[in-house]
Design a protein around this motif. Structure first.
Motif, PDB file in Angstrom:
ATOM      1  N   HIS A 128       5.666   7.435   4.241  1.00  0.00           N
ATOM      2  CA  HIS A 128       5.963   6.979   5.604  1.00  0.00           C
ATOM      3  C   HIS A 128       6.226   5.476   5.653  1.00  0.00           C
ATOM      4  CE1 HIS A 128       1.643   6.110   5.240  1.00  0.00           C
ATOM      5  NE2 HIS A 128       1.872   5.146   6.108  1.00  0.00           N
ATOM      6  N   SER A 129       5.683   4.740   4.672  1.00  0.00           N
ATOM      7  CA  SER A 129       5.866   3.288   4.660  1.00  0.00           C
ATOM      8  C   SER A 129       7.294   2.890   4.292  1.00  0.00           C
ATOM      9  CB  SER A 129       4.890   2.640   3.683  1.00  0.00           C
ATOM     10  OG  SER A 129       5.131   3.081   2.357  1.00  0.00           O
ATOM     11  N   VAL A 137      13.260  11.541   1.418  1.00  0.00           N
ATOM     12  CA  VAL A 137      12.748  12.005   0.122  1.00  0.00           C
ATOM     13  C   VAL A 137      11.889  13.256   0.313  1.00  0.00           C
ATOM     14  CG1 VAL A 137      11.178  11.439  -1.770  1.00  0.00           C
ATOM     15  CG2 VAL A 137      12.855   9.762  -1.006  1.00  0.00           C
ATOM     16  N   ALA A 138      11.033  13.237   1.342  1.00  0.00           N
ATOM     17  CA  ALA A 138      10.193  14.399   1.622  1.00  0.00           C
ATOM     18  C   ALA A 138      11.042  15.624   1.950  1.00  0.00           C
ATOM     19  CB  ALA A 138       9.230  14.094   2.772  1.00  0.00           C
ATOM     20  N   VAL A 195       3.882   1.271  -5.132  1.00  0.00           N
ATOM     21  CA  VAL A 195       3.305   2.615  -5.085  1.00  0.00           C
ATOM     22  C   VAL A 195       4.236   3.560  -4.337  1.00  0.00           C
ATOM     23  CG1 VAL A 195       1.353   3.987  -4.255  1.00  0.00           C
ATOM     24  CG2 VAL A 195       0.956   1.722  -5.220  1.00  0.00           C
ATOM     25  N   SER A 196       4.772   3.116  -3.205  1.00  0.00           N
ATOM     26  CA  SER A 196       5.652   3.962  -2.394  1.00  0.00           C
ATOM     27  C   SER A 196       6.931   4.323  -3.146  1.00  0.00           C
ATOM     28  CB  SER A 196       6.013   3.251  -1.087  1.00  0.00           C
ATOM     29  OG  SER A 196       4.853   2.951  -0.344  1.00  0.00           O
ATOM     30  N   ILE A 197       7.522   3.329  -3.808  1.00  0.00           N
ATOM     31  CA  ILE A 197       8.773   3.589  -4.531  1.00  0.00           C
ATOM     32  C   ILE A 197       8.535   4.518  -5.706  1.00  0.00           C
ATOM     33  CG2 ILE A 197      10.557   2.502  -5.951  1.00  0.00           C
ATOM     34  CD1 ILE A 197      10.296   0.036  -4.105  1.00  0.00           C
ATOM     35  N   THR A 203       8.608  12.220  -6.549  1.00  0.00           N
ATOM     36  CA  THR A 203       8.814  13.351  -5.635  1.00  0.00           C
ATOM     37  C   THR A 203      10.256  13.835  -5.683  1.00  0.00           C
ATOM     38  OG1 THR A 203       7.088  12.492  -4.168  1.00  0.00           O
ATOM     39  CG2 THR A 203       8.588  14.132  -3.255  1.00  0.00           C
ATOM     40  N   ALA A 204      11.198  12.902  -5.627  1.00  0.00           N
ATOM     41  CA  ALA A 204      12.621  13.280  -5.698  1.00  0.00           C
ATOM     42  C   ALA A 204      12.960  13.831  -7.077  1.00  0.00           C
ATOM     43  CB  ALA A 204      13.499  12.077  -5.385  1.00  0.00           C
TER      44      ALA A 204
END
Length: 278
Positions: A128-129, A137-138, A195-197, A203-204
């Motif tokens: 979400h960030s 991505v989700a 962390v987000s990247i 995930t992708a």
């Protein structure tokens, strides 16, 4: 008198139509093969569908827990769903209760437990960030899970049982879930850009592996009914003991190795072909 009979007849027809409208759940009829001929049977099998429903519940609970920022509970629920998903098919085969309804219900349950729930978990934790990029991505992960399940269902009768085409969605869910669980254990700040990247890339990446043509060993050719040396049981005890020391890291390590084994073996085969050709 005639008017009363007509009224009763109309009431009976109305109740019959109302019953058909209100209670369609009892009308499931499925064509099955018995003794070499096809017969129509009403209803569904309880035992395997009970496991499938439990897996579906775990996926739903995981999504709710993730939205409440209970990331560890959400992760554990997905891994429990994996166990239940592995049991429903085996129970159906052991009890001879396989059905087309069960297969379709299992796929829908997998979509929630291994598609929607891990995406919500990862998005609530850190994606979400990233703003719009995070939910994209989700969504890519969820869409790849749906495509993977659709392809599996249409190719199940013609594919080689020893291999999966593309990363199985429970394994992809285990990578995303294990990553979230391990990072939560380490206390990493989820809104940190690094962390987000990294989470978005993983995930992708597993989403793309699900819809790829990379082959993964299915382990369906293993003989679990045969006898094995006594030392194998001792080895299993040691494996469970090591896994119990740190479940998040153990599970993430196992499924990361499995997820990378497909591309690694594909590159190995390609290299061997090039060496043979030269």
């Amino acid at each position: 008198m005639n008017e009363e009979k007509q009224s009763v007849t109309n009431n009976d027809e109305h109740e019959e139509q109302l019953g058909e409208f209100i209670l369609p759940i009892d009308e499931h009829v499925e064509e099955v093969a018995e003794n070499g001929r096809k017969v129509r049977r009403r209803g569904v099998y309880l035992l395997p569908n009970l496991f499938t429903t439990a897996a579906l519940f775990c996926g739903f609970y995981s999504a709710v827990a993730a939205m409440q920022f209970k990331f560890e509970h959400a992760a554990i629920a997905i891994f429990v769903a994996m166990i239940l998903d592995g049991l429903d098919g085996r129970v159906a085969r052991l009890t001879n209760t396989q059905s087309a309804f069960g297969a379709e219900y299992d796929s829908l349950s997998d979509m929630i437990a291994f598609g929607f729930a891990p995406a919500i978990l990862c998005y609530s934790w850190t994606l979400h960030s990233l703003g719009k990029a995070g939910w994209m991505v989700a969504f890519i992960y969820v869409a790849c899970t749906a495509l993977r399940l659709a392809r599996f269902n249409t190719q199940i009768s013609s594919s080689d049982k020893r291999y999966f085409t593309g990363l199985p969605c429970p394994s992809a869910a285990a990578v995303v879930t294990g990553m979230t669980w391990v990072c939560t254990d380490f206390g990493l700040y989820p809104a940190e850009p690094g962390v987000s990247i990294l989470a978005a890339l993983i995930t992708a990446g597993v989403g793309i592996l699900m819809v790829s043509n990379v082959r993964y060993h299915s382990f369906k050719d293993l003989d679990f009914k045969g006898r094995v040396p006594f030392v194998m049981i001792f080895a299993l005890v040691l494996i469970f003991a090591v896994a119990s020391i740190d479940p998040p890291k153990t599970l993430l390590s196992v499924f990361m190795i499995y997820a990378t084994s497909g591309p690694a073996l594909a590159l190995w085969r390609l290299w061997k072909r090039s060496k043979t050709a030269s």
